[in-house]
Scaffold this motif. Sequence first.
Motif, PDB file in Angstrom:
ATOM      1  N   ILE A   1       0.847  -1.197   0.000  1.00  0.00           N
ATOM      2  CA  ILE A   1       0.000   0.000   0.000  1.00  0.00           C
ATOM      3  C   ILE A   1       0.877   1.240   0.000  1.00  0.00           C
ATOM      4  N   ILE A   2       1.955   1.181   0.777  1.00  0.00           N
ATOM      5  CA  ILE A   2       2.892   2.307   0.836  1.00  0.00           C
ATOM      6  C   ILE A   2       3.577   2.506  -0.514  1.00  0.00           C
ATOM      7  N   VAL A   3       3.959   1.408  -1.166  1.00  0.00           N
ATOM      8  CA  VAL A   3       4.594   1.508  -2.487  1.00  0.00           C
ATOM      9  C   VAL A   3       3.640   2.142  -3.495  1.00  0.00           C
ATOM     10  N   ILE A   4       2.362   1.772  -3.435  1.00  0.00           N
ATOM     11  CA  ILE A   4       1.371   2.359  -4.341  1.00  0.00           C
ATOM     12  C   ILE A   4       1.208   3.855  -4.069  1.00  0.00           C
ATOM     13  N   LEU A   5       1.251   4.244  -2.811  1.00  0.00           N
ATOM     14  CA  LEU A   5       1.199   5.672  -2.472  1.00  0.00           C
ATOM     15  C   LEU A   5       2.393   6.416  -3.074  1.00  0.00           C
ATOM     16  N   LEU A   6       3.574   5.806  -3.008  1.00  0.00           N
ATOM     17  CA  LEU A   6       4.759   6.421  -3.604  1.00  0.00           C
ATOM     18  C   LEU A   6       4.617   6.515  -5.128  1.00  0.00           C
ATOM     19  N   PHE A   7       4.004   5.493  -5.728  1.00  0.00           N
ATOM     20  CA  PHE A   7       3.767   5.512  -7.171  1.00  0.00           C
ATOM     21  C   PHE A   7       2.899   6.710  -7.565  1.00  0.00           C
ATOM     22  N   PHE A   8       1.798   6.907  -6.845  1.00  0.00           N
ATOM     23  CA  PHE A   8       0.911   8.018  -7.176  1.00  0.00           C
ATOM     24  C   PHE A   8       1.566   9.368  -6.881  1.00  0.00           C
ATOM     25  N   ALA A   9       2.373   9.446  -5.821  1.00  0.00           N
ATOM     26  CA  ALA A   9       3.084  10.687  -5.524  1.00  0.00           C
ATOM     27  C   ALA A   9       4.052  11.035  -6.640  1.00  0.00           C
ATOM     28  N   THR A  10       4.772  10.013  -7.135  1.00  0.00           N
ATOM     29  CA  THR A  10       5.726  10.230  -8.223  1.00  0.00           C
ATOM     30  C   THR A  10       5.007  10.611  -9.512  1.00  0.00           C
ATOM     31  N   THR A  11       3.856   9.997  -9.763  1.00  0.00           N
ATOM     32  CA  THR A  11       3.061  10.350 -10.940  1.00  0.00           C
ATOM     33  C   THR A  11       2.634  11.810 -10.893  1.00  0.00           C
ATOM     34  N   ILE A  12       2.121  12.234  -9.740  1.00  0.00           N
ATOM     35  CA  ILE A  12       1.697  13.635  -9.578  1.00  0.00           C
ATOM     36  C   ILE A  12       2.898  14.565  -9.706  1.00  0.00           C
ATOM     37  N   ASN A  13       4.011  14.168  -9.093  1.00  0.00           N
ATOM     38  CA  ASN A  13       5.234  14.957  -9.152  1.00  0.00           C
ATOM     39  C   ASN A  13       5.630  15.243 -10.592  1.00  0.00           C
ATOM     40  N   TYR A  14       5.625  14.209 -11.431  1.00  0.00           N
ATOM     41  CA  TYR A  14       6.063  14.377 -12.813  1.00  0.00           C
ATOM     42  C   TYR A  14       4.990  14.988 -13.706  1.00  0.00           C
ATOM     43  N   MET A  15       3.726  14.807 -13.380  1.00  0.00           N
ATOM     44  CA  MET A  15       2.689  15.534 -14.103  1.00  0.00           C
ATOM     45  C   MET A  15       2.888  17.034 -13.920  1.00  0.00           C
ATOM     46  N   ASP A  16       3.165  17.434 -12.680  1.00  0.00           N
ATOM     47  CA  ASP A  16       3.349  18.851 -12.387  1.00  0.00           C
ATOM     48  C   ASP A  16       4.601  19.413 -13.055  1.00  0.00           C
ATOM     49  N   ARG A  17       5.632  18.569 -13.188  1.00  0.00           N
ATOM     50  CA  ARG A  17       6.843  19.016 -13.893  1.00  0.00           C
ATOM     51  C   ARG A  17       6.629  19.078 -15.400  1.00  0.00           C
ATOM     52  N   ALA A  18       5.975  18.022 -15.934  1.00  0.00           N
ATOM     53  CA  ALA A  18       5.936  17.814 -17.377  1.00  0.00           C
ATOM     54  C   ALA A  18       4.891  18.650 -18.090  1.00  0.00           C
ATOM     55  N   ILE A  19       3.922  19.159 -17.362  1.00  0.00           N
ATOM     56  CA  ILE A  19       2.838  19.899 -18.007  1.00  0.00           C
ATOM     57  C   ILE A  19       3.363  21.085 -18.813  1.00  0.00           C
ATOM     58  N   ILE A  20       4.471  21.664 -18.376  1.00  0.00           N
ATOM     59  CA  ILE A  20       5.016  22.819 -19.087  1.00  0.00           C
ATOM     60  C   ILE A  20       5.492  22.423 -20.482  1.00  0.00           C
ATOM     61  N   GLY A  21       5.936  21.160 -20.643  1.00  0.00           N
ATOM     62  CA  GLY A  21       6.354  20.704 -21.967  1.00  0.00           C
ATOM     63  C   GLY A  21       5.187  20.609 -22.930  1.00  0.00           C
ATOM     64  N   VAL A  22       4.033  20.138 -22.438  1.00  0.00           N
ATOM     65  CA  VAL A  22       2.846  20.030 -23.285  1.00  0.00           C
ATOM     66  C   VAL A  22       2.271  21.414 -23.576  1.00  0.00           C
ATOM     67  N   ALA A  23       2.289  22.266 -22.569  1.00  0.00           N
ATOM     68  CA  ALA A  23       1.750  23.619 -22.732  1.00  0.00           C
ATOM     69  C   ALA A  23       2.700  24.539 -23.485  1.00  0.00           C
ATOM     70  N   GLY A  24       3.930  24.060 -23.735  1.00  0.00           N
ATOM     71  CA  GLY A  24       4.969  24.890 -24.334  1.00  0.00           C
ATOM     72  C   GLY A  24       4.558  25.663 -25.582  1.00  0.00           C
ATOM     73  N   PRO A  25       4.057  24.989 -26.632  1.00  0.00           N
ATOM     74  CA  PRO A  25       3.682  25.740 -27.845  1.00  0.00           C
ATOM     75  C   PRO A  25       2.645  26.833 -27.573  1.00  0.00           C
ATOM     76  N   SER A  26       1.646  26.540 -26.725  1.00  0.00           N
ATOM     77  CA  SER A  26       0.612  27.541 -26.411  1.00  0.00           C
ATOM     78  C   SER A  26       1.180  28.684 -25.592  1.00  0.00           C
ATOM     79  N   MET A  27       2.035  28.369 -24.624  1.00  0.00           N
ATOM     80  CA  MET A  27       2.641  29.406 -23.793  1.00  0.00           C
ATOM     81  C   MET A  27       3.564  30.296 -24.616  1.00  0.00           C
ATOM     82  N   MET A  28       4.339  29.675 -25.501  1.00  0.00           N
ATOM     83  CA  MET A  28       5.273  30.450 -26.323  1.00  0.00           C
ATOM     84  C   MET A  28       4.516  31.429 -27.221  1.00  0.00           C
TER      85      MET A  28
END
Length: 427
Positions: A9-36
């Motif tokens: 259960i703890i490992v799954i919590l870490l999985f979701f935390a890491t997923t959220i962590n990288y979603m928050d980092r990576a969103i700028i790459g997807v939004a890049g063309p629109s932001m530019m």
Amino acid sequence: MKKTNGRWIIVILLFFATTINYMDRAIIGVAGPSMMEDLSLSAVEFGILGSAFFWSYALMQVPVGVIVDKLGARLTYAVAIVWWSLCTIFIAFGRSIGTLIGIRILMGIGEAPAFPTNTRVISDWLPTRERGIANGIFNSGTAIGIGLTTPLIAWVIENWGWKASFIGIGSIGFIWLLFWLHYFRNHPHQSAIANEAEVEYIEAGKIDTNQKTTKMASPFQFLKYKSAWGLLFGLFAHNYLTYLMMTWLPTYLVVERKMTLLKAGFFTMLPWIMSFIGNILGGYLSDSLIKKQWNSIKARKTILAIGMLFPLAIIPTIYIENATMAIILLSIAIGGEGLAAGILWATVSDVAPKGAEGKLAGLQNFVGNLAGWIAPALTGFLVYQFQNFTWALMIPAMICCLASFGYAFLVKNERISIKTDVDRNIV
């Protein structure tokens, strides 16, 4: 008494935390063309914006490793996810390059504790023979966060604009926090989800359980050891490839391969699906070797060395005109490298002296995330200078190849033993 499986259960919590962590980092790459387009940003300015996160993120790694070891994972993670989630939301309200850079720097501080904390949690909650697959599971969240959510983010951007995507994704962390505070405690014996049989199973399965706890004045003491250098450069190479792709892959497909943003979002999924599979497979293979009586470090570094050779598949994409074939080769490169990504942090738990896991993890993440300073900005400069992605794609392939040799020949098959002043006097 039949043992519980609370550790998973703890490992799954870490999985979701890491997923959220990288979603928050990576969103700028997807939004890049629109932001530019919306903010009139050049490729160089966008590259600097992509790097700004890592300026503070890397610098915070050494002190964060110490903080995790002292304050514990429960409090550290709770504060961290609130911090970085708020910063993600605030990006939606930035209108100037200076403001956006400032928010990204603050966001880097908030996300800094994630991986050192993950490493400490795995060390405390998992027996050695299960750490590879556990690390593969939580680290596969990077692939999910970067890749599998890309079409959804692209769809949100096309329908509601790039600002809405930052607000929506940034809000998810607060939901995760409720589960974390409910289920997690710093040690299995303190938690209601792990019974006495499971606690005994975890403790009995730890290698060097009786090893004396190491007290270190500074994480930089690890720089005296070749094994540490192999680990540090290995994460640098992994992160260079990951952060380049995270920041620039959607833009590369739009600009270089002439795709629409939505189509690029779907094509971006394939490399990260392969990375997800690679993460799990790398952890499984290393654990299987350990169960066959391999030395745990030898098992991990063998998979690491093999995985870091796959990015060489990036080089042919430079000379291929067919966009589909280029995506397939990129998927082989990123997916194969995922074999290594899944056990990078498990190896830290095996190599670090007992009680110093957080410090070595922090130092590794500091050096590794210097790649975040370089990769997005250097890529922007190279694309601007040469009007193509040739050199931008060549560099990560060569760096990962060097890292493969580092794992094979620098990392020793034994835990680092830090000699204290008392030890030297005895000798």
